[in-house]
Write a protein that holds these residues in place. Structure first.
Motif, PDB file in Angstrom:
ATOM      1  N   GLU A 186      39.684  48.489  33.269  1.00 13.13           N
ATOM      2  CA  GLU A 186      39.439  49.613  34.185  1.00 13.13           C
ATOM      3  C   GLU A 186      39.854  49.266  35.608  1.00 13.13           C
ATOM      4  N   SER A 187      39.406  48.067  36.073  1.00 13.09           N
ATOM      5  CA  SER A 187      39.729  47.722  37.468  1.00 13.09           C
ATOM      6  C   SER A 187      41.230  47.519  37.623  1.00 13.09           C
ATOM      7  N   TYR A 225      44.567  39.269  42.289  1.00 15.65           N
ATOM      8  CA  TYR A 225      43.536  40.233  41.899  1.00 15.65           C
ATOM      9  C   TYR A 225      42.801  39.594  40.739  1.00 15.65           C
ATOM     10  N   GLN A 228      37.551  41.677  41.667  1.00 17.36           N
ATOM     11  CA  GLN A 228      37.314  43.112  41.567  1.00 17.36           C
ATOM     12  C   GLN A 228      35.887  43.394  41.100  1.00 17.36           C
ATOM     13  N   SER A 229      35.152  42.319  40.750  1.00 14.42           N
ATOM     14  CA  SER A 229      33.792  42.517  40.243  1.00 14.42           C
ATOM     15  C   SER A 229      32.795  42.615  41.386  1.00 14.42           C
ATOM     16  N   LEU A 261      39.297  40.697  36.537  1.00 17.16           N
ATOM     17  CA  LEU A 261      39.787  42.011  36.147  1.00 17.16           C
ATOM     18  C   LEU A 261      39.128  42.494  34.871  1.00 17.16           C
ATOM     19  N   THR A 262      39.042  43.778  34.776  1.00 15.83           N
ATOM     20  CA  THR A 262      38.755  44.437  33.499  1.00 15.83           C
ATOM     21  C   THR A 262      39.888  45.438  33.323  1.00 15.83           C
ATOM     22  N   ALA A 306      42.813  50.878  38.011  1.00 15.66           N
ATOM     23  CA  ALA A 306      42.591  51.419  39.351  1.00 15.66           C
ATOM     24  C   ALA A 306      43.577  50.825  40.349  1.00 15.66           C
TER      25      ALA A 306
END
Lengths: 194, 690
Positions: free
Chosen positions: A151-152, A145, A171-172, A148-149, A155
């Motif tokens: 937030e992501s 994955y 995820q972006s 990433l941030t 989630a």
């Protein structure tokens, strides 16, 4: 010497195929594949696994233990159903792996090296997994994955907790490791030849 | 052959030689830790870096084969700097405990740190902490001292064939250890101590009792098995502190079995240090004169046929020739040196020798082992068999106990009937032996020390002829002895004379009160309970079974305390040297026998050791050729007969407790307890070794 470990029917067939790849007298060559197969079946490389693999390859148990302890991707203790490995090496660190790690700890309620009480998640800090261009990243099971941030990442953990399967990869929204703003060359790839 | 220059000197060596080996031939010493000439090359310590022209970086000379036209420099400023760097890294985690380390004074790291070490370290981080391991009663570990050369790992893998040690973990976290922390179940484990270049593995029984420079070093010969290994006895004051192997390519290479090495604490326990005479049923201390007169009185009036002598497994040739001459003076034909009852004959020398020689194993291409477990009976020889097997050029088969010999072999069975079927060509292994250029038969005492031993011997001879073991330049008929004194005894003819009794006959005769006086020359392995009313004279070093039964005890030195002669299983005459003085009033057996002959007015015609040895040479000229091998002529021997279906077994039940010295040793007792039936040599496993 094989104690409590035996391959299930599916994996036994795979193990047989693995051993068949190598000529007679070269069975030890299958040791890494067999350890991986066993880890997929029971989640980690236990003493029973080492002894069973030693028997299958004709190696002394210490030789198998040497291999299992050399490679970090063999788990030497039991891990949860989802093994969350967060990279904190330089590229991920520069792009915010601290926030991802913090999110993971808060979302799962555990520290690095710990397993949730229900045995579903294990959180590990790992060295570079070779996806620097998509930093920061983490590996869960066999999937990466990326981009990433906090937030992501959150989630992803929420989805996993509810039994869902999050979409692996960046995820972006970008395609693999293409430029973040979309392709800059070969924009018409797949369309008419320029 | 490639030509190269090392430090400006030209040399031509065979292709495949490494730079380090070529430099050694020129007398240029390159420092090293992991490289050992008898082990596989691993190249991981990096101490042996040298500069080679046109190579961009320093190369590890131990792992770099020579090339034609190479220009090598071993001592440039750049190389010194590189080695200093390696040394600094090695010392990052190495404790500074040399003053309390048993390796101090004979430590490779210490020595090389003098040449390449800095006077201070630059590393400010704490040293790595690791736990010590329990490797059993013989090897003490201090794993913080380990520099990960992996010599120990390679030795157990390659030479001992017991893959129990490994390097677990990776990088900074790598540690050498056994699987699940087990003890090391090898009969050669003591060699790890010699191999370890630092103080990580040290001698546990002798821990903290010596500094290496305090010890007096005496080169001698080993008598704990029949190989005649060369040893060095290290003593401080009058105490044997440790026993080490001395390199001898023809016999023990650089190795020594654990019993030979560690039984030395048995030299100080249970010792006989004065004479005893049994009075009113109790052994009471006596002077030499009283004891000798007591024996002379017992002998007076005893007809020769009622006197007997048995020589034990560790008897030296000097005492046996003296006792033989005494028995001749007493007109007694009853003497035997084959305490285990092996049906060997003294007539044909080739019938009881390891004729191929131990070094000959390196050429053997087929071997049949009968009635022996060489791993227990001669571990160093077994290592040579394994080394030969590893080359893939030797096929091995066993008729005898089913054990893990550390090399791959076919187990054909364990009865004499199988041997017979091979000899008659009914078994396919005969074809293997026939096809071999250098075939070997190794006949153990387990096949000979039984009632049908003579028939088994003749079967073996038949097999030797059928398989063509005897060639003009090769004799493949080999007897593997377990007793150091046996071949010497047979060479001297210490066997029943005409109408004489052998060991079984003597014991049987004593039980039926047909023997009046019985001499036991260090013989403890016979049934002492059934000796009837015989007057037993025990000459020996330890208060073992024989001394307890004896009526007169005459104390003798052990092999470390006298200059004695033994003949190894391959017929090599070996001399021990006095390394420590015998305890109390003990004196060499031949002197006691001489004193006895004087007391009886039948003085033996020798008064000095040199004269005894002249007498030995007169009896058998072989004793003039010390340390040499004289090929023995093939002849007729053996007695055809029926063989029983009793399975062959090794004559050694417990590797660690075989003779009076090892039975008196606390170290060996601890080993026996720790390894006992769990020891690998008892394993029934016959898997192939990779």
């Amino acid at each position: 010497m094989s104690g409590g470990f035996a391959f299930n029917a599916d994996n036994a067939a795979k193990a047989k195929a693995l051993l068949a790849k190598y000529p007679e007298g070269r069975r030890p060559s299958a040791v890494m594949g067999l350890l991986d197969l066993a880890q997929r079946q029971v989640g980690w490389v236990s003493q029973e696994v080492i002894e069973a693999v030693a028997e299958m390859t004709g190696l002394a148990p210490i030789r198998v233990q040497e291999v299992a302890t050399f490679y970090t991707m063999y788990n030497l203790s039991a891990v949860g159903h989802h093994h969350v490995q967060i990279c904190t090496n330089i590229c991920c660190l520069l792009t915010g792996s601290d926030g991802v790690a913090e999110t993971a700890k808060r979302a799962l309620g555990i520290e690095f090296g710990e397993t949730t009480p229900d045995g579903r998640f294990t959180l590990s800090e790992v060295e570079c997994l070779g996806a620097c261009v998509n930093a920061p990243m983490m590996q869960i099971g066999d999937d990466y994955y990326e981009d990433l941030t906090p937030e992501s990442a959150k989630a992803i953990f929420e989805t996993l907790k509810t039994g869902g399967t999050p979409k692996p990869g960046p995820q972006s929204g970008r395609q693999f490791s293409a430029p973040a703003g979309g392709p800059t060359t070969l924009k018409t790839l797949g369309g008419e030849a320029g | 052959m490639p030509k190269l220059s090392i430090d400006g000197r030209d040399i031509e060596v065979e292709a495949g030689t490494t730079i380090l080996q070529a430099a050694e031939r020129l007398g240029i010493e390159i420092p090293r830790f992991c490289y050992h000439e008898r082990l596989a090359i691993s190249g991981n310590c990096r101490m042996c870096l040298v500069e080679v022209e046109k190579m961009p970086k320093p190369v590890a000379s131990c792992a770099q084969p020579v090339g034609d036209g190479m220009v090598v420099r071993t001592n440039t400023p750049a190389i010194r700097k590189a080695r200093q760097g390696v040394m600094e890294f090695l010392l990052v985690n190495h404790p500074l405990d040399c003053p309390v380390c048993d390796q101090g004074g004979e430590c490779d790291l210490q020595d090389q740190a003098v040449a390449y070490g800095a006077d201070r370290g630059r590393c400010r981080e704490p040293r790595r902490q690791v736990h010590d391991h329990d490797y059993g009663p013989l090897i003490a570990t201090t794993m913080t001292r380990c520099i990960h050369c992996t010599r120990c790992v390679r030795f157990l893998n390659e030479i001992a064939g017991v893959p129990e040690l490994g390097a677990v973990g990776r990088g900074e976290h790598m540690e050498v250890g056994t699987y699940l922390g087990r003890a090391i179940g090898s009969e050669l484990s003591g060699n790890l101590i010699d191999l370890c270049p630092v103080g990580a593995l040290t001698n546990k029984p002798a821990a903290f009792t010596y500094r290496s420079w305090e010890l007096k070093k005496t080169e001698s010969a080993d008598v704990m098995d029949a190989l005649g290994s060369r040893i060095r006895i290290d003593t401080r004051g009058n105490q044997v502190v440790r026993i080490l192997p001395v390199a001898d390519d023809a016999v023990n290479e650089e190795w020594l079995s654990d019993r030979s090495r560690f039984a030395c604490d048995g030299l100080t326990r249970q010792r006989l240090d004065r004479c005893y005479v049994r009075r009113d049923g109790k052994l009471t201390p006596a002077s030499w004169h009283e004891a000798v007169m007591a024996v002379a009185n017992a002998l007076r009036g005893a007809p020769g046929g009622r006197v007997a002598a048995i020589a034990g497994d560790q008897a030296d040739a000097e005492s046996m020739v003296a006792l033989k001459d005494l028995m001749a003076g007493l007109n007694s034909p009853n003497m035997d040196c084959r305490g285990d009852g092996a049906k060997l004959e003294a007539g044909v020398r080739a019938s009881y020798l390891f004729n191929s020689t131990i070094a000959g194993i390196n050429q053997a291409d087929a071997v049949l082992i009968v009635g022996s477990n060489p791993r227990k009976e001669a571990p160093v020889l077994n290592a040579r068999l394994r080394a030969r097997w590893l080359t893939g050029q030797m096929k091995a088969a066993v008729i005898g106990p089913k054990t893990d010999l550390t090399f791959g072999h076919d187990w054909l069975g364990d009865t004499a009937e199988i041997l017979s079927s091979v000899a008659e060509g009914k078994h396919p292994f005969l074809e293997v032996l026939k096809a071999a250029k250098r075939p070997m038969l190794i006949l153990g005492q387990g096949a000979l020390a039984r009632d049908d031993g003579a028939a088994v011997l003749s079967l073996a001879r038949k097999l030797a002829d059928a398989a063509g073991l005897i060639k003009p330049d090769w004799n493949g008929f080999n007897v593997l002895h377990t007793a150091a004194g046996r071949v010497g005894g047979l060479d001297l003819g210490f066997v029943p004379g005409k109408g004489g009794r052998d060991v079984a006959g003597i014991v049987d005769g004593a039980a039926r009160n047909e023997i009046d006086v019985l001499f036991l020359l260090g013989a403890d392995e016979i049934d002492m309970a059934g000796l009837g009313h015989a007057f037993v004279v025990y000459l020996g070093s330890h208060g073992d079974a024989g001394a307890h039964r004896a009526d007169v005890v005459l104390p003798a030195p052990a092999y470390t305390e006298k200059s004695g002669t033994w003949v190894s299983t391959e017929g090599r005459v070996r001399r021990s040297r006095l390394a420590a003085f015998p305890p109390g009033e003990a004196k060499p057996e031949w002197m006691a026998i001489k004193a006895l002959s004087d007391a009886m007015n039948r003085a033996l015609p020798y008064a000095t050791l040199a004269e005894v040895r002249q007498r030995m040479v007169a009896v058998n000229p072989i004793f003039a050729a010390v340390d040499e091998i004289r090929p023995a002529a093939w002849g007729a021997f053996g007695m055809l007969g029926a063989v029983s279906d009793k399975p062959f077994e090794s004559t050694i039940a417990d590797f660690h407790r075989v003779d009076p010295i090892s039975r008196a040793s606390e170290t060996m007792a601890a080993c026996s307890k720790a390894f006992g039936p769990k020891c690998g040599c008892h394993s029934k496993k016959t898997v192939t070794h990779d």
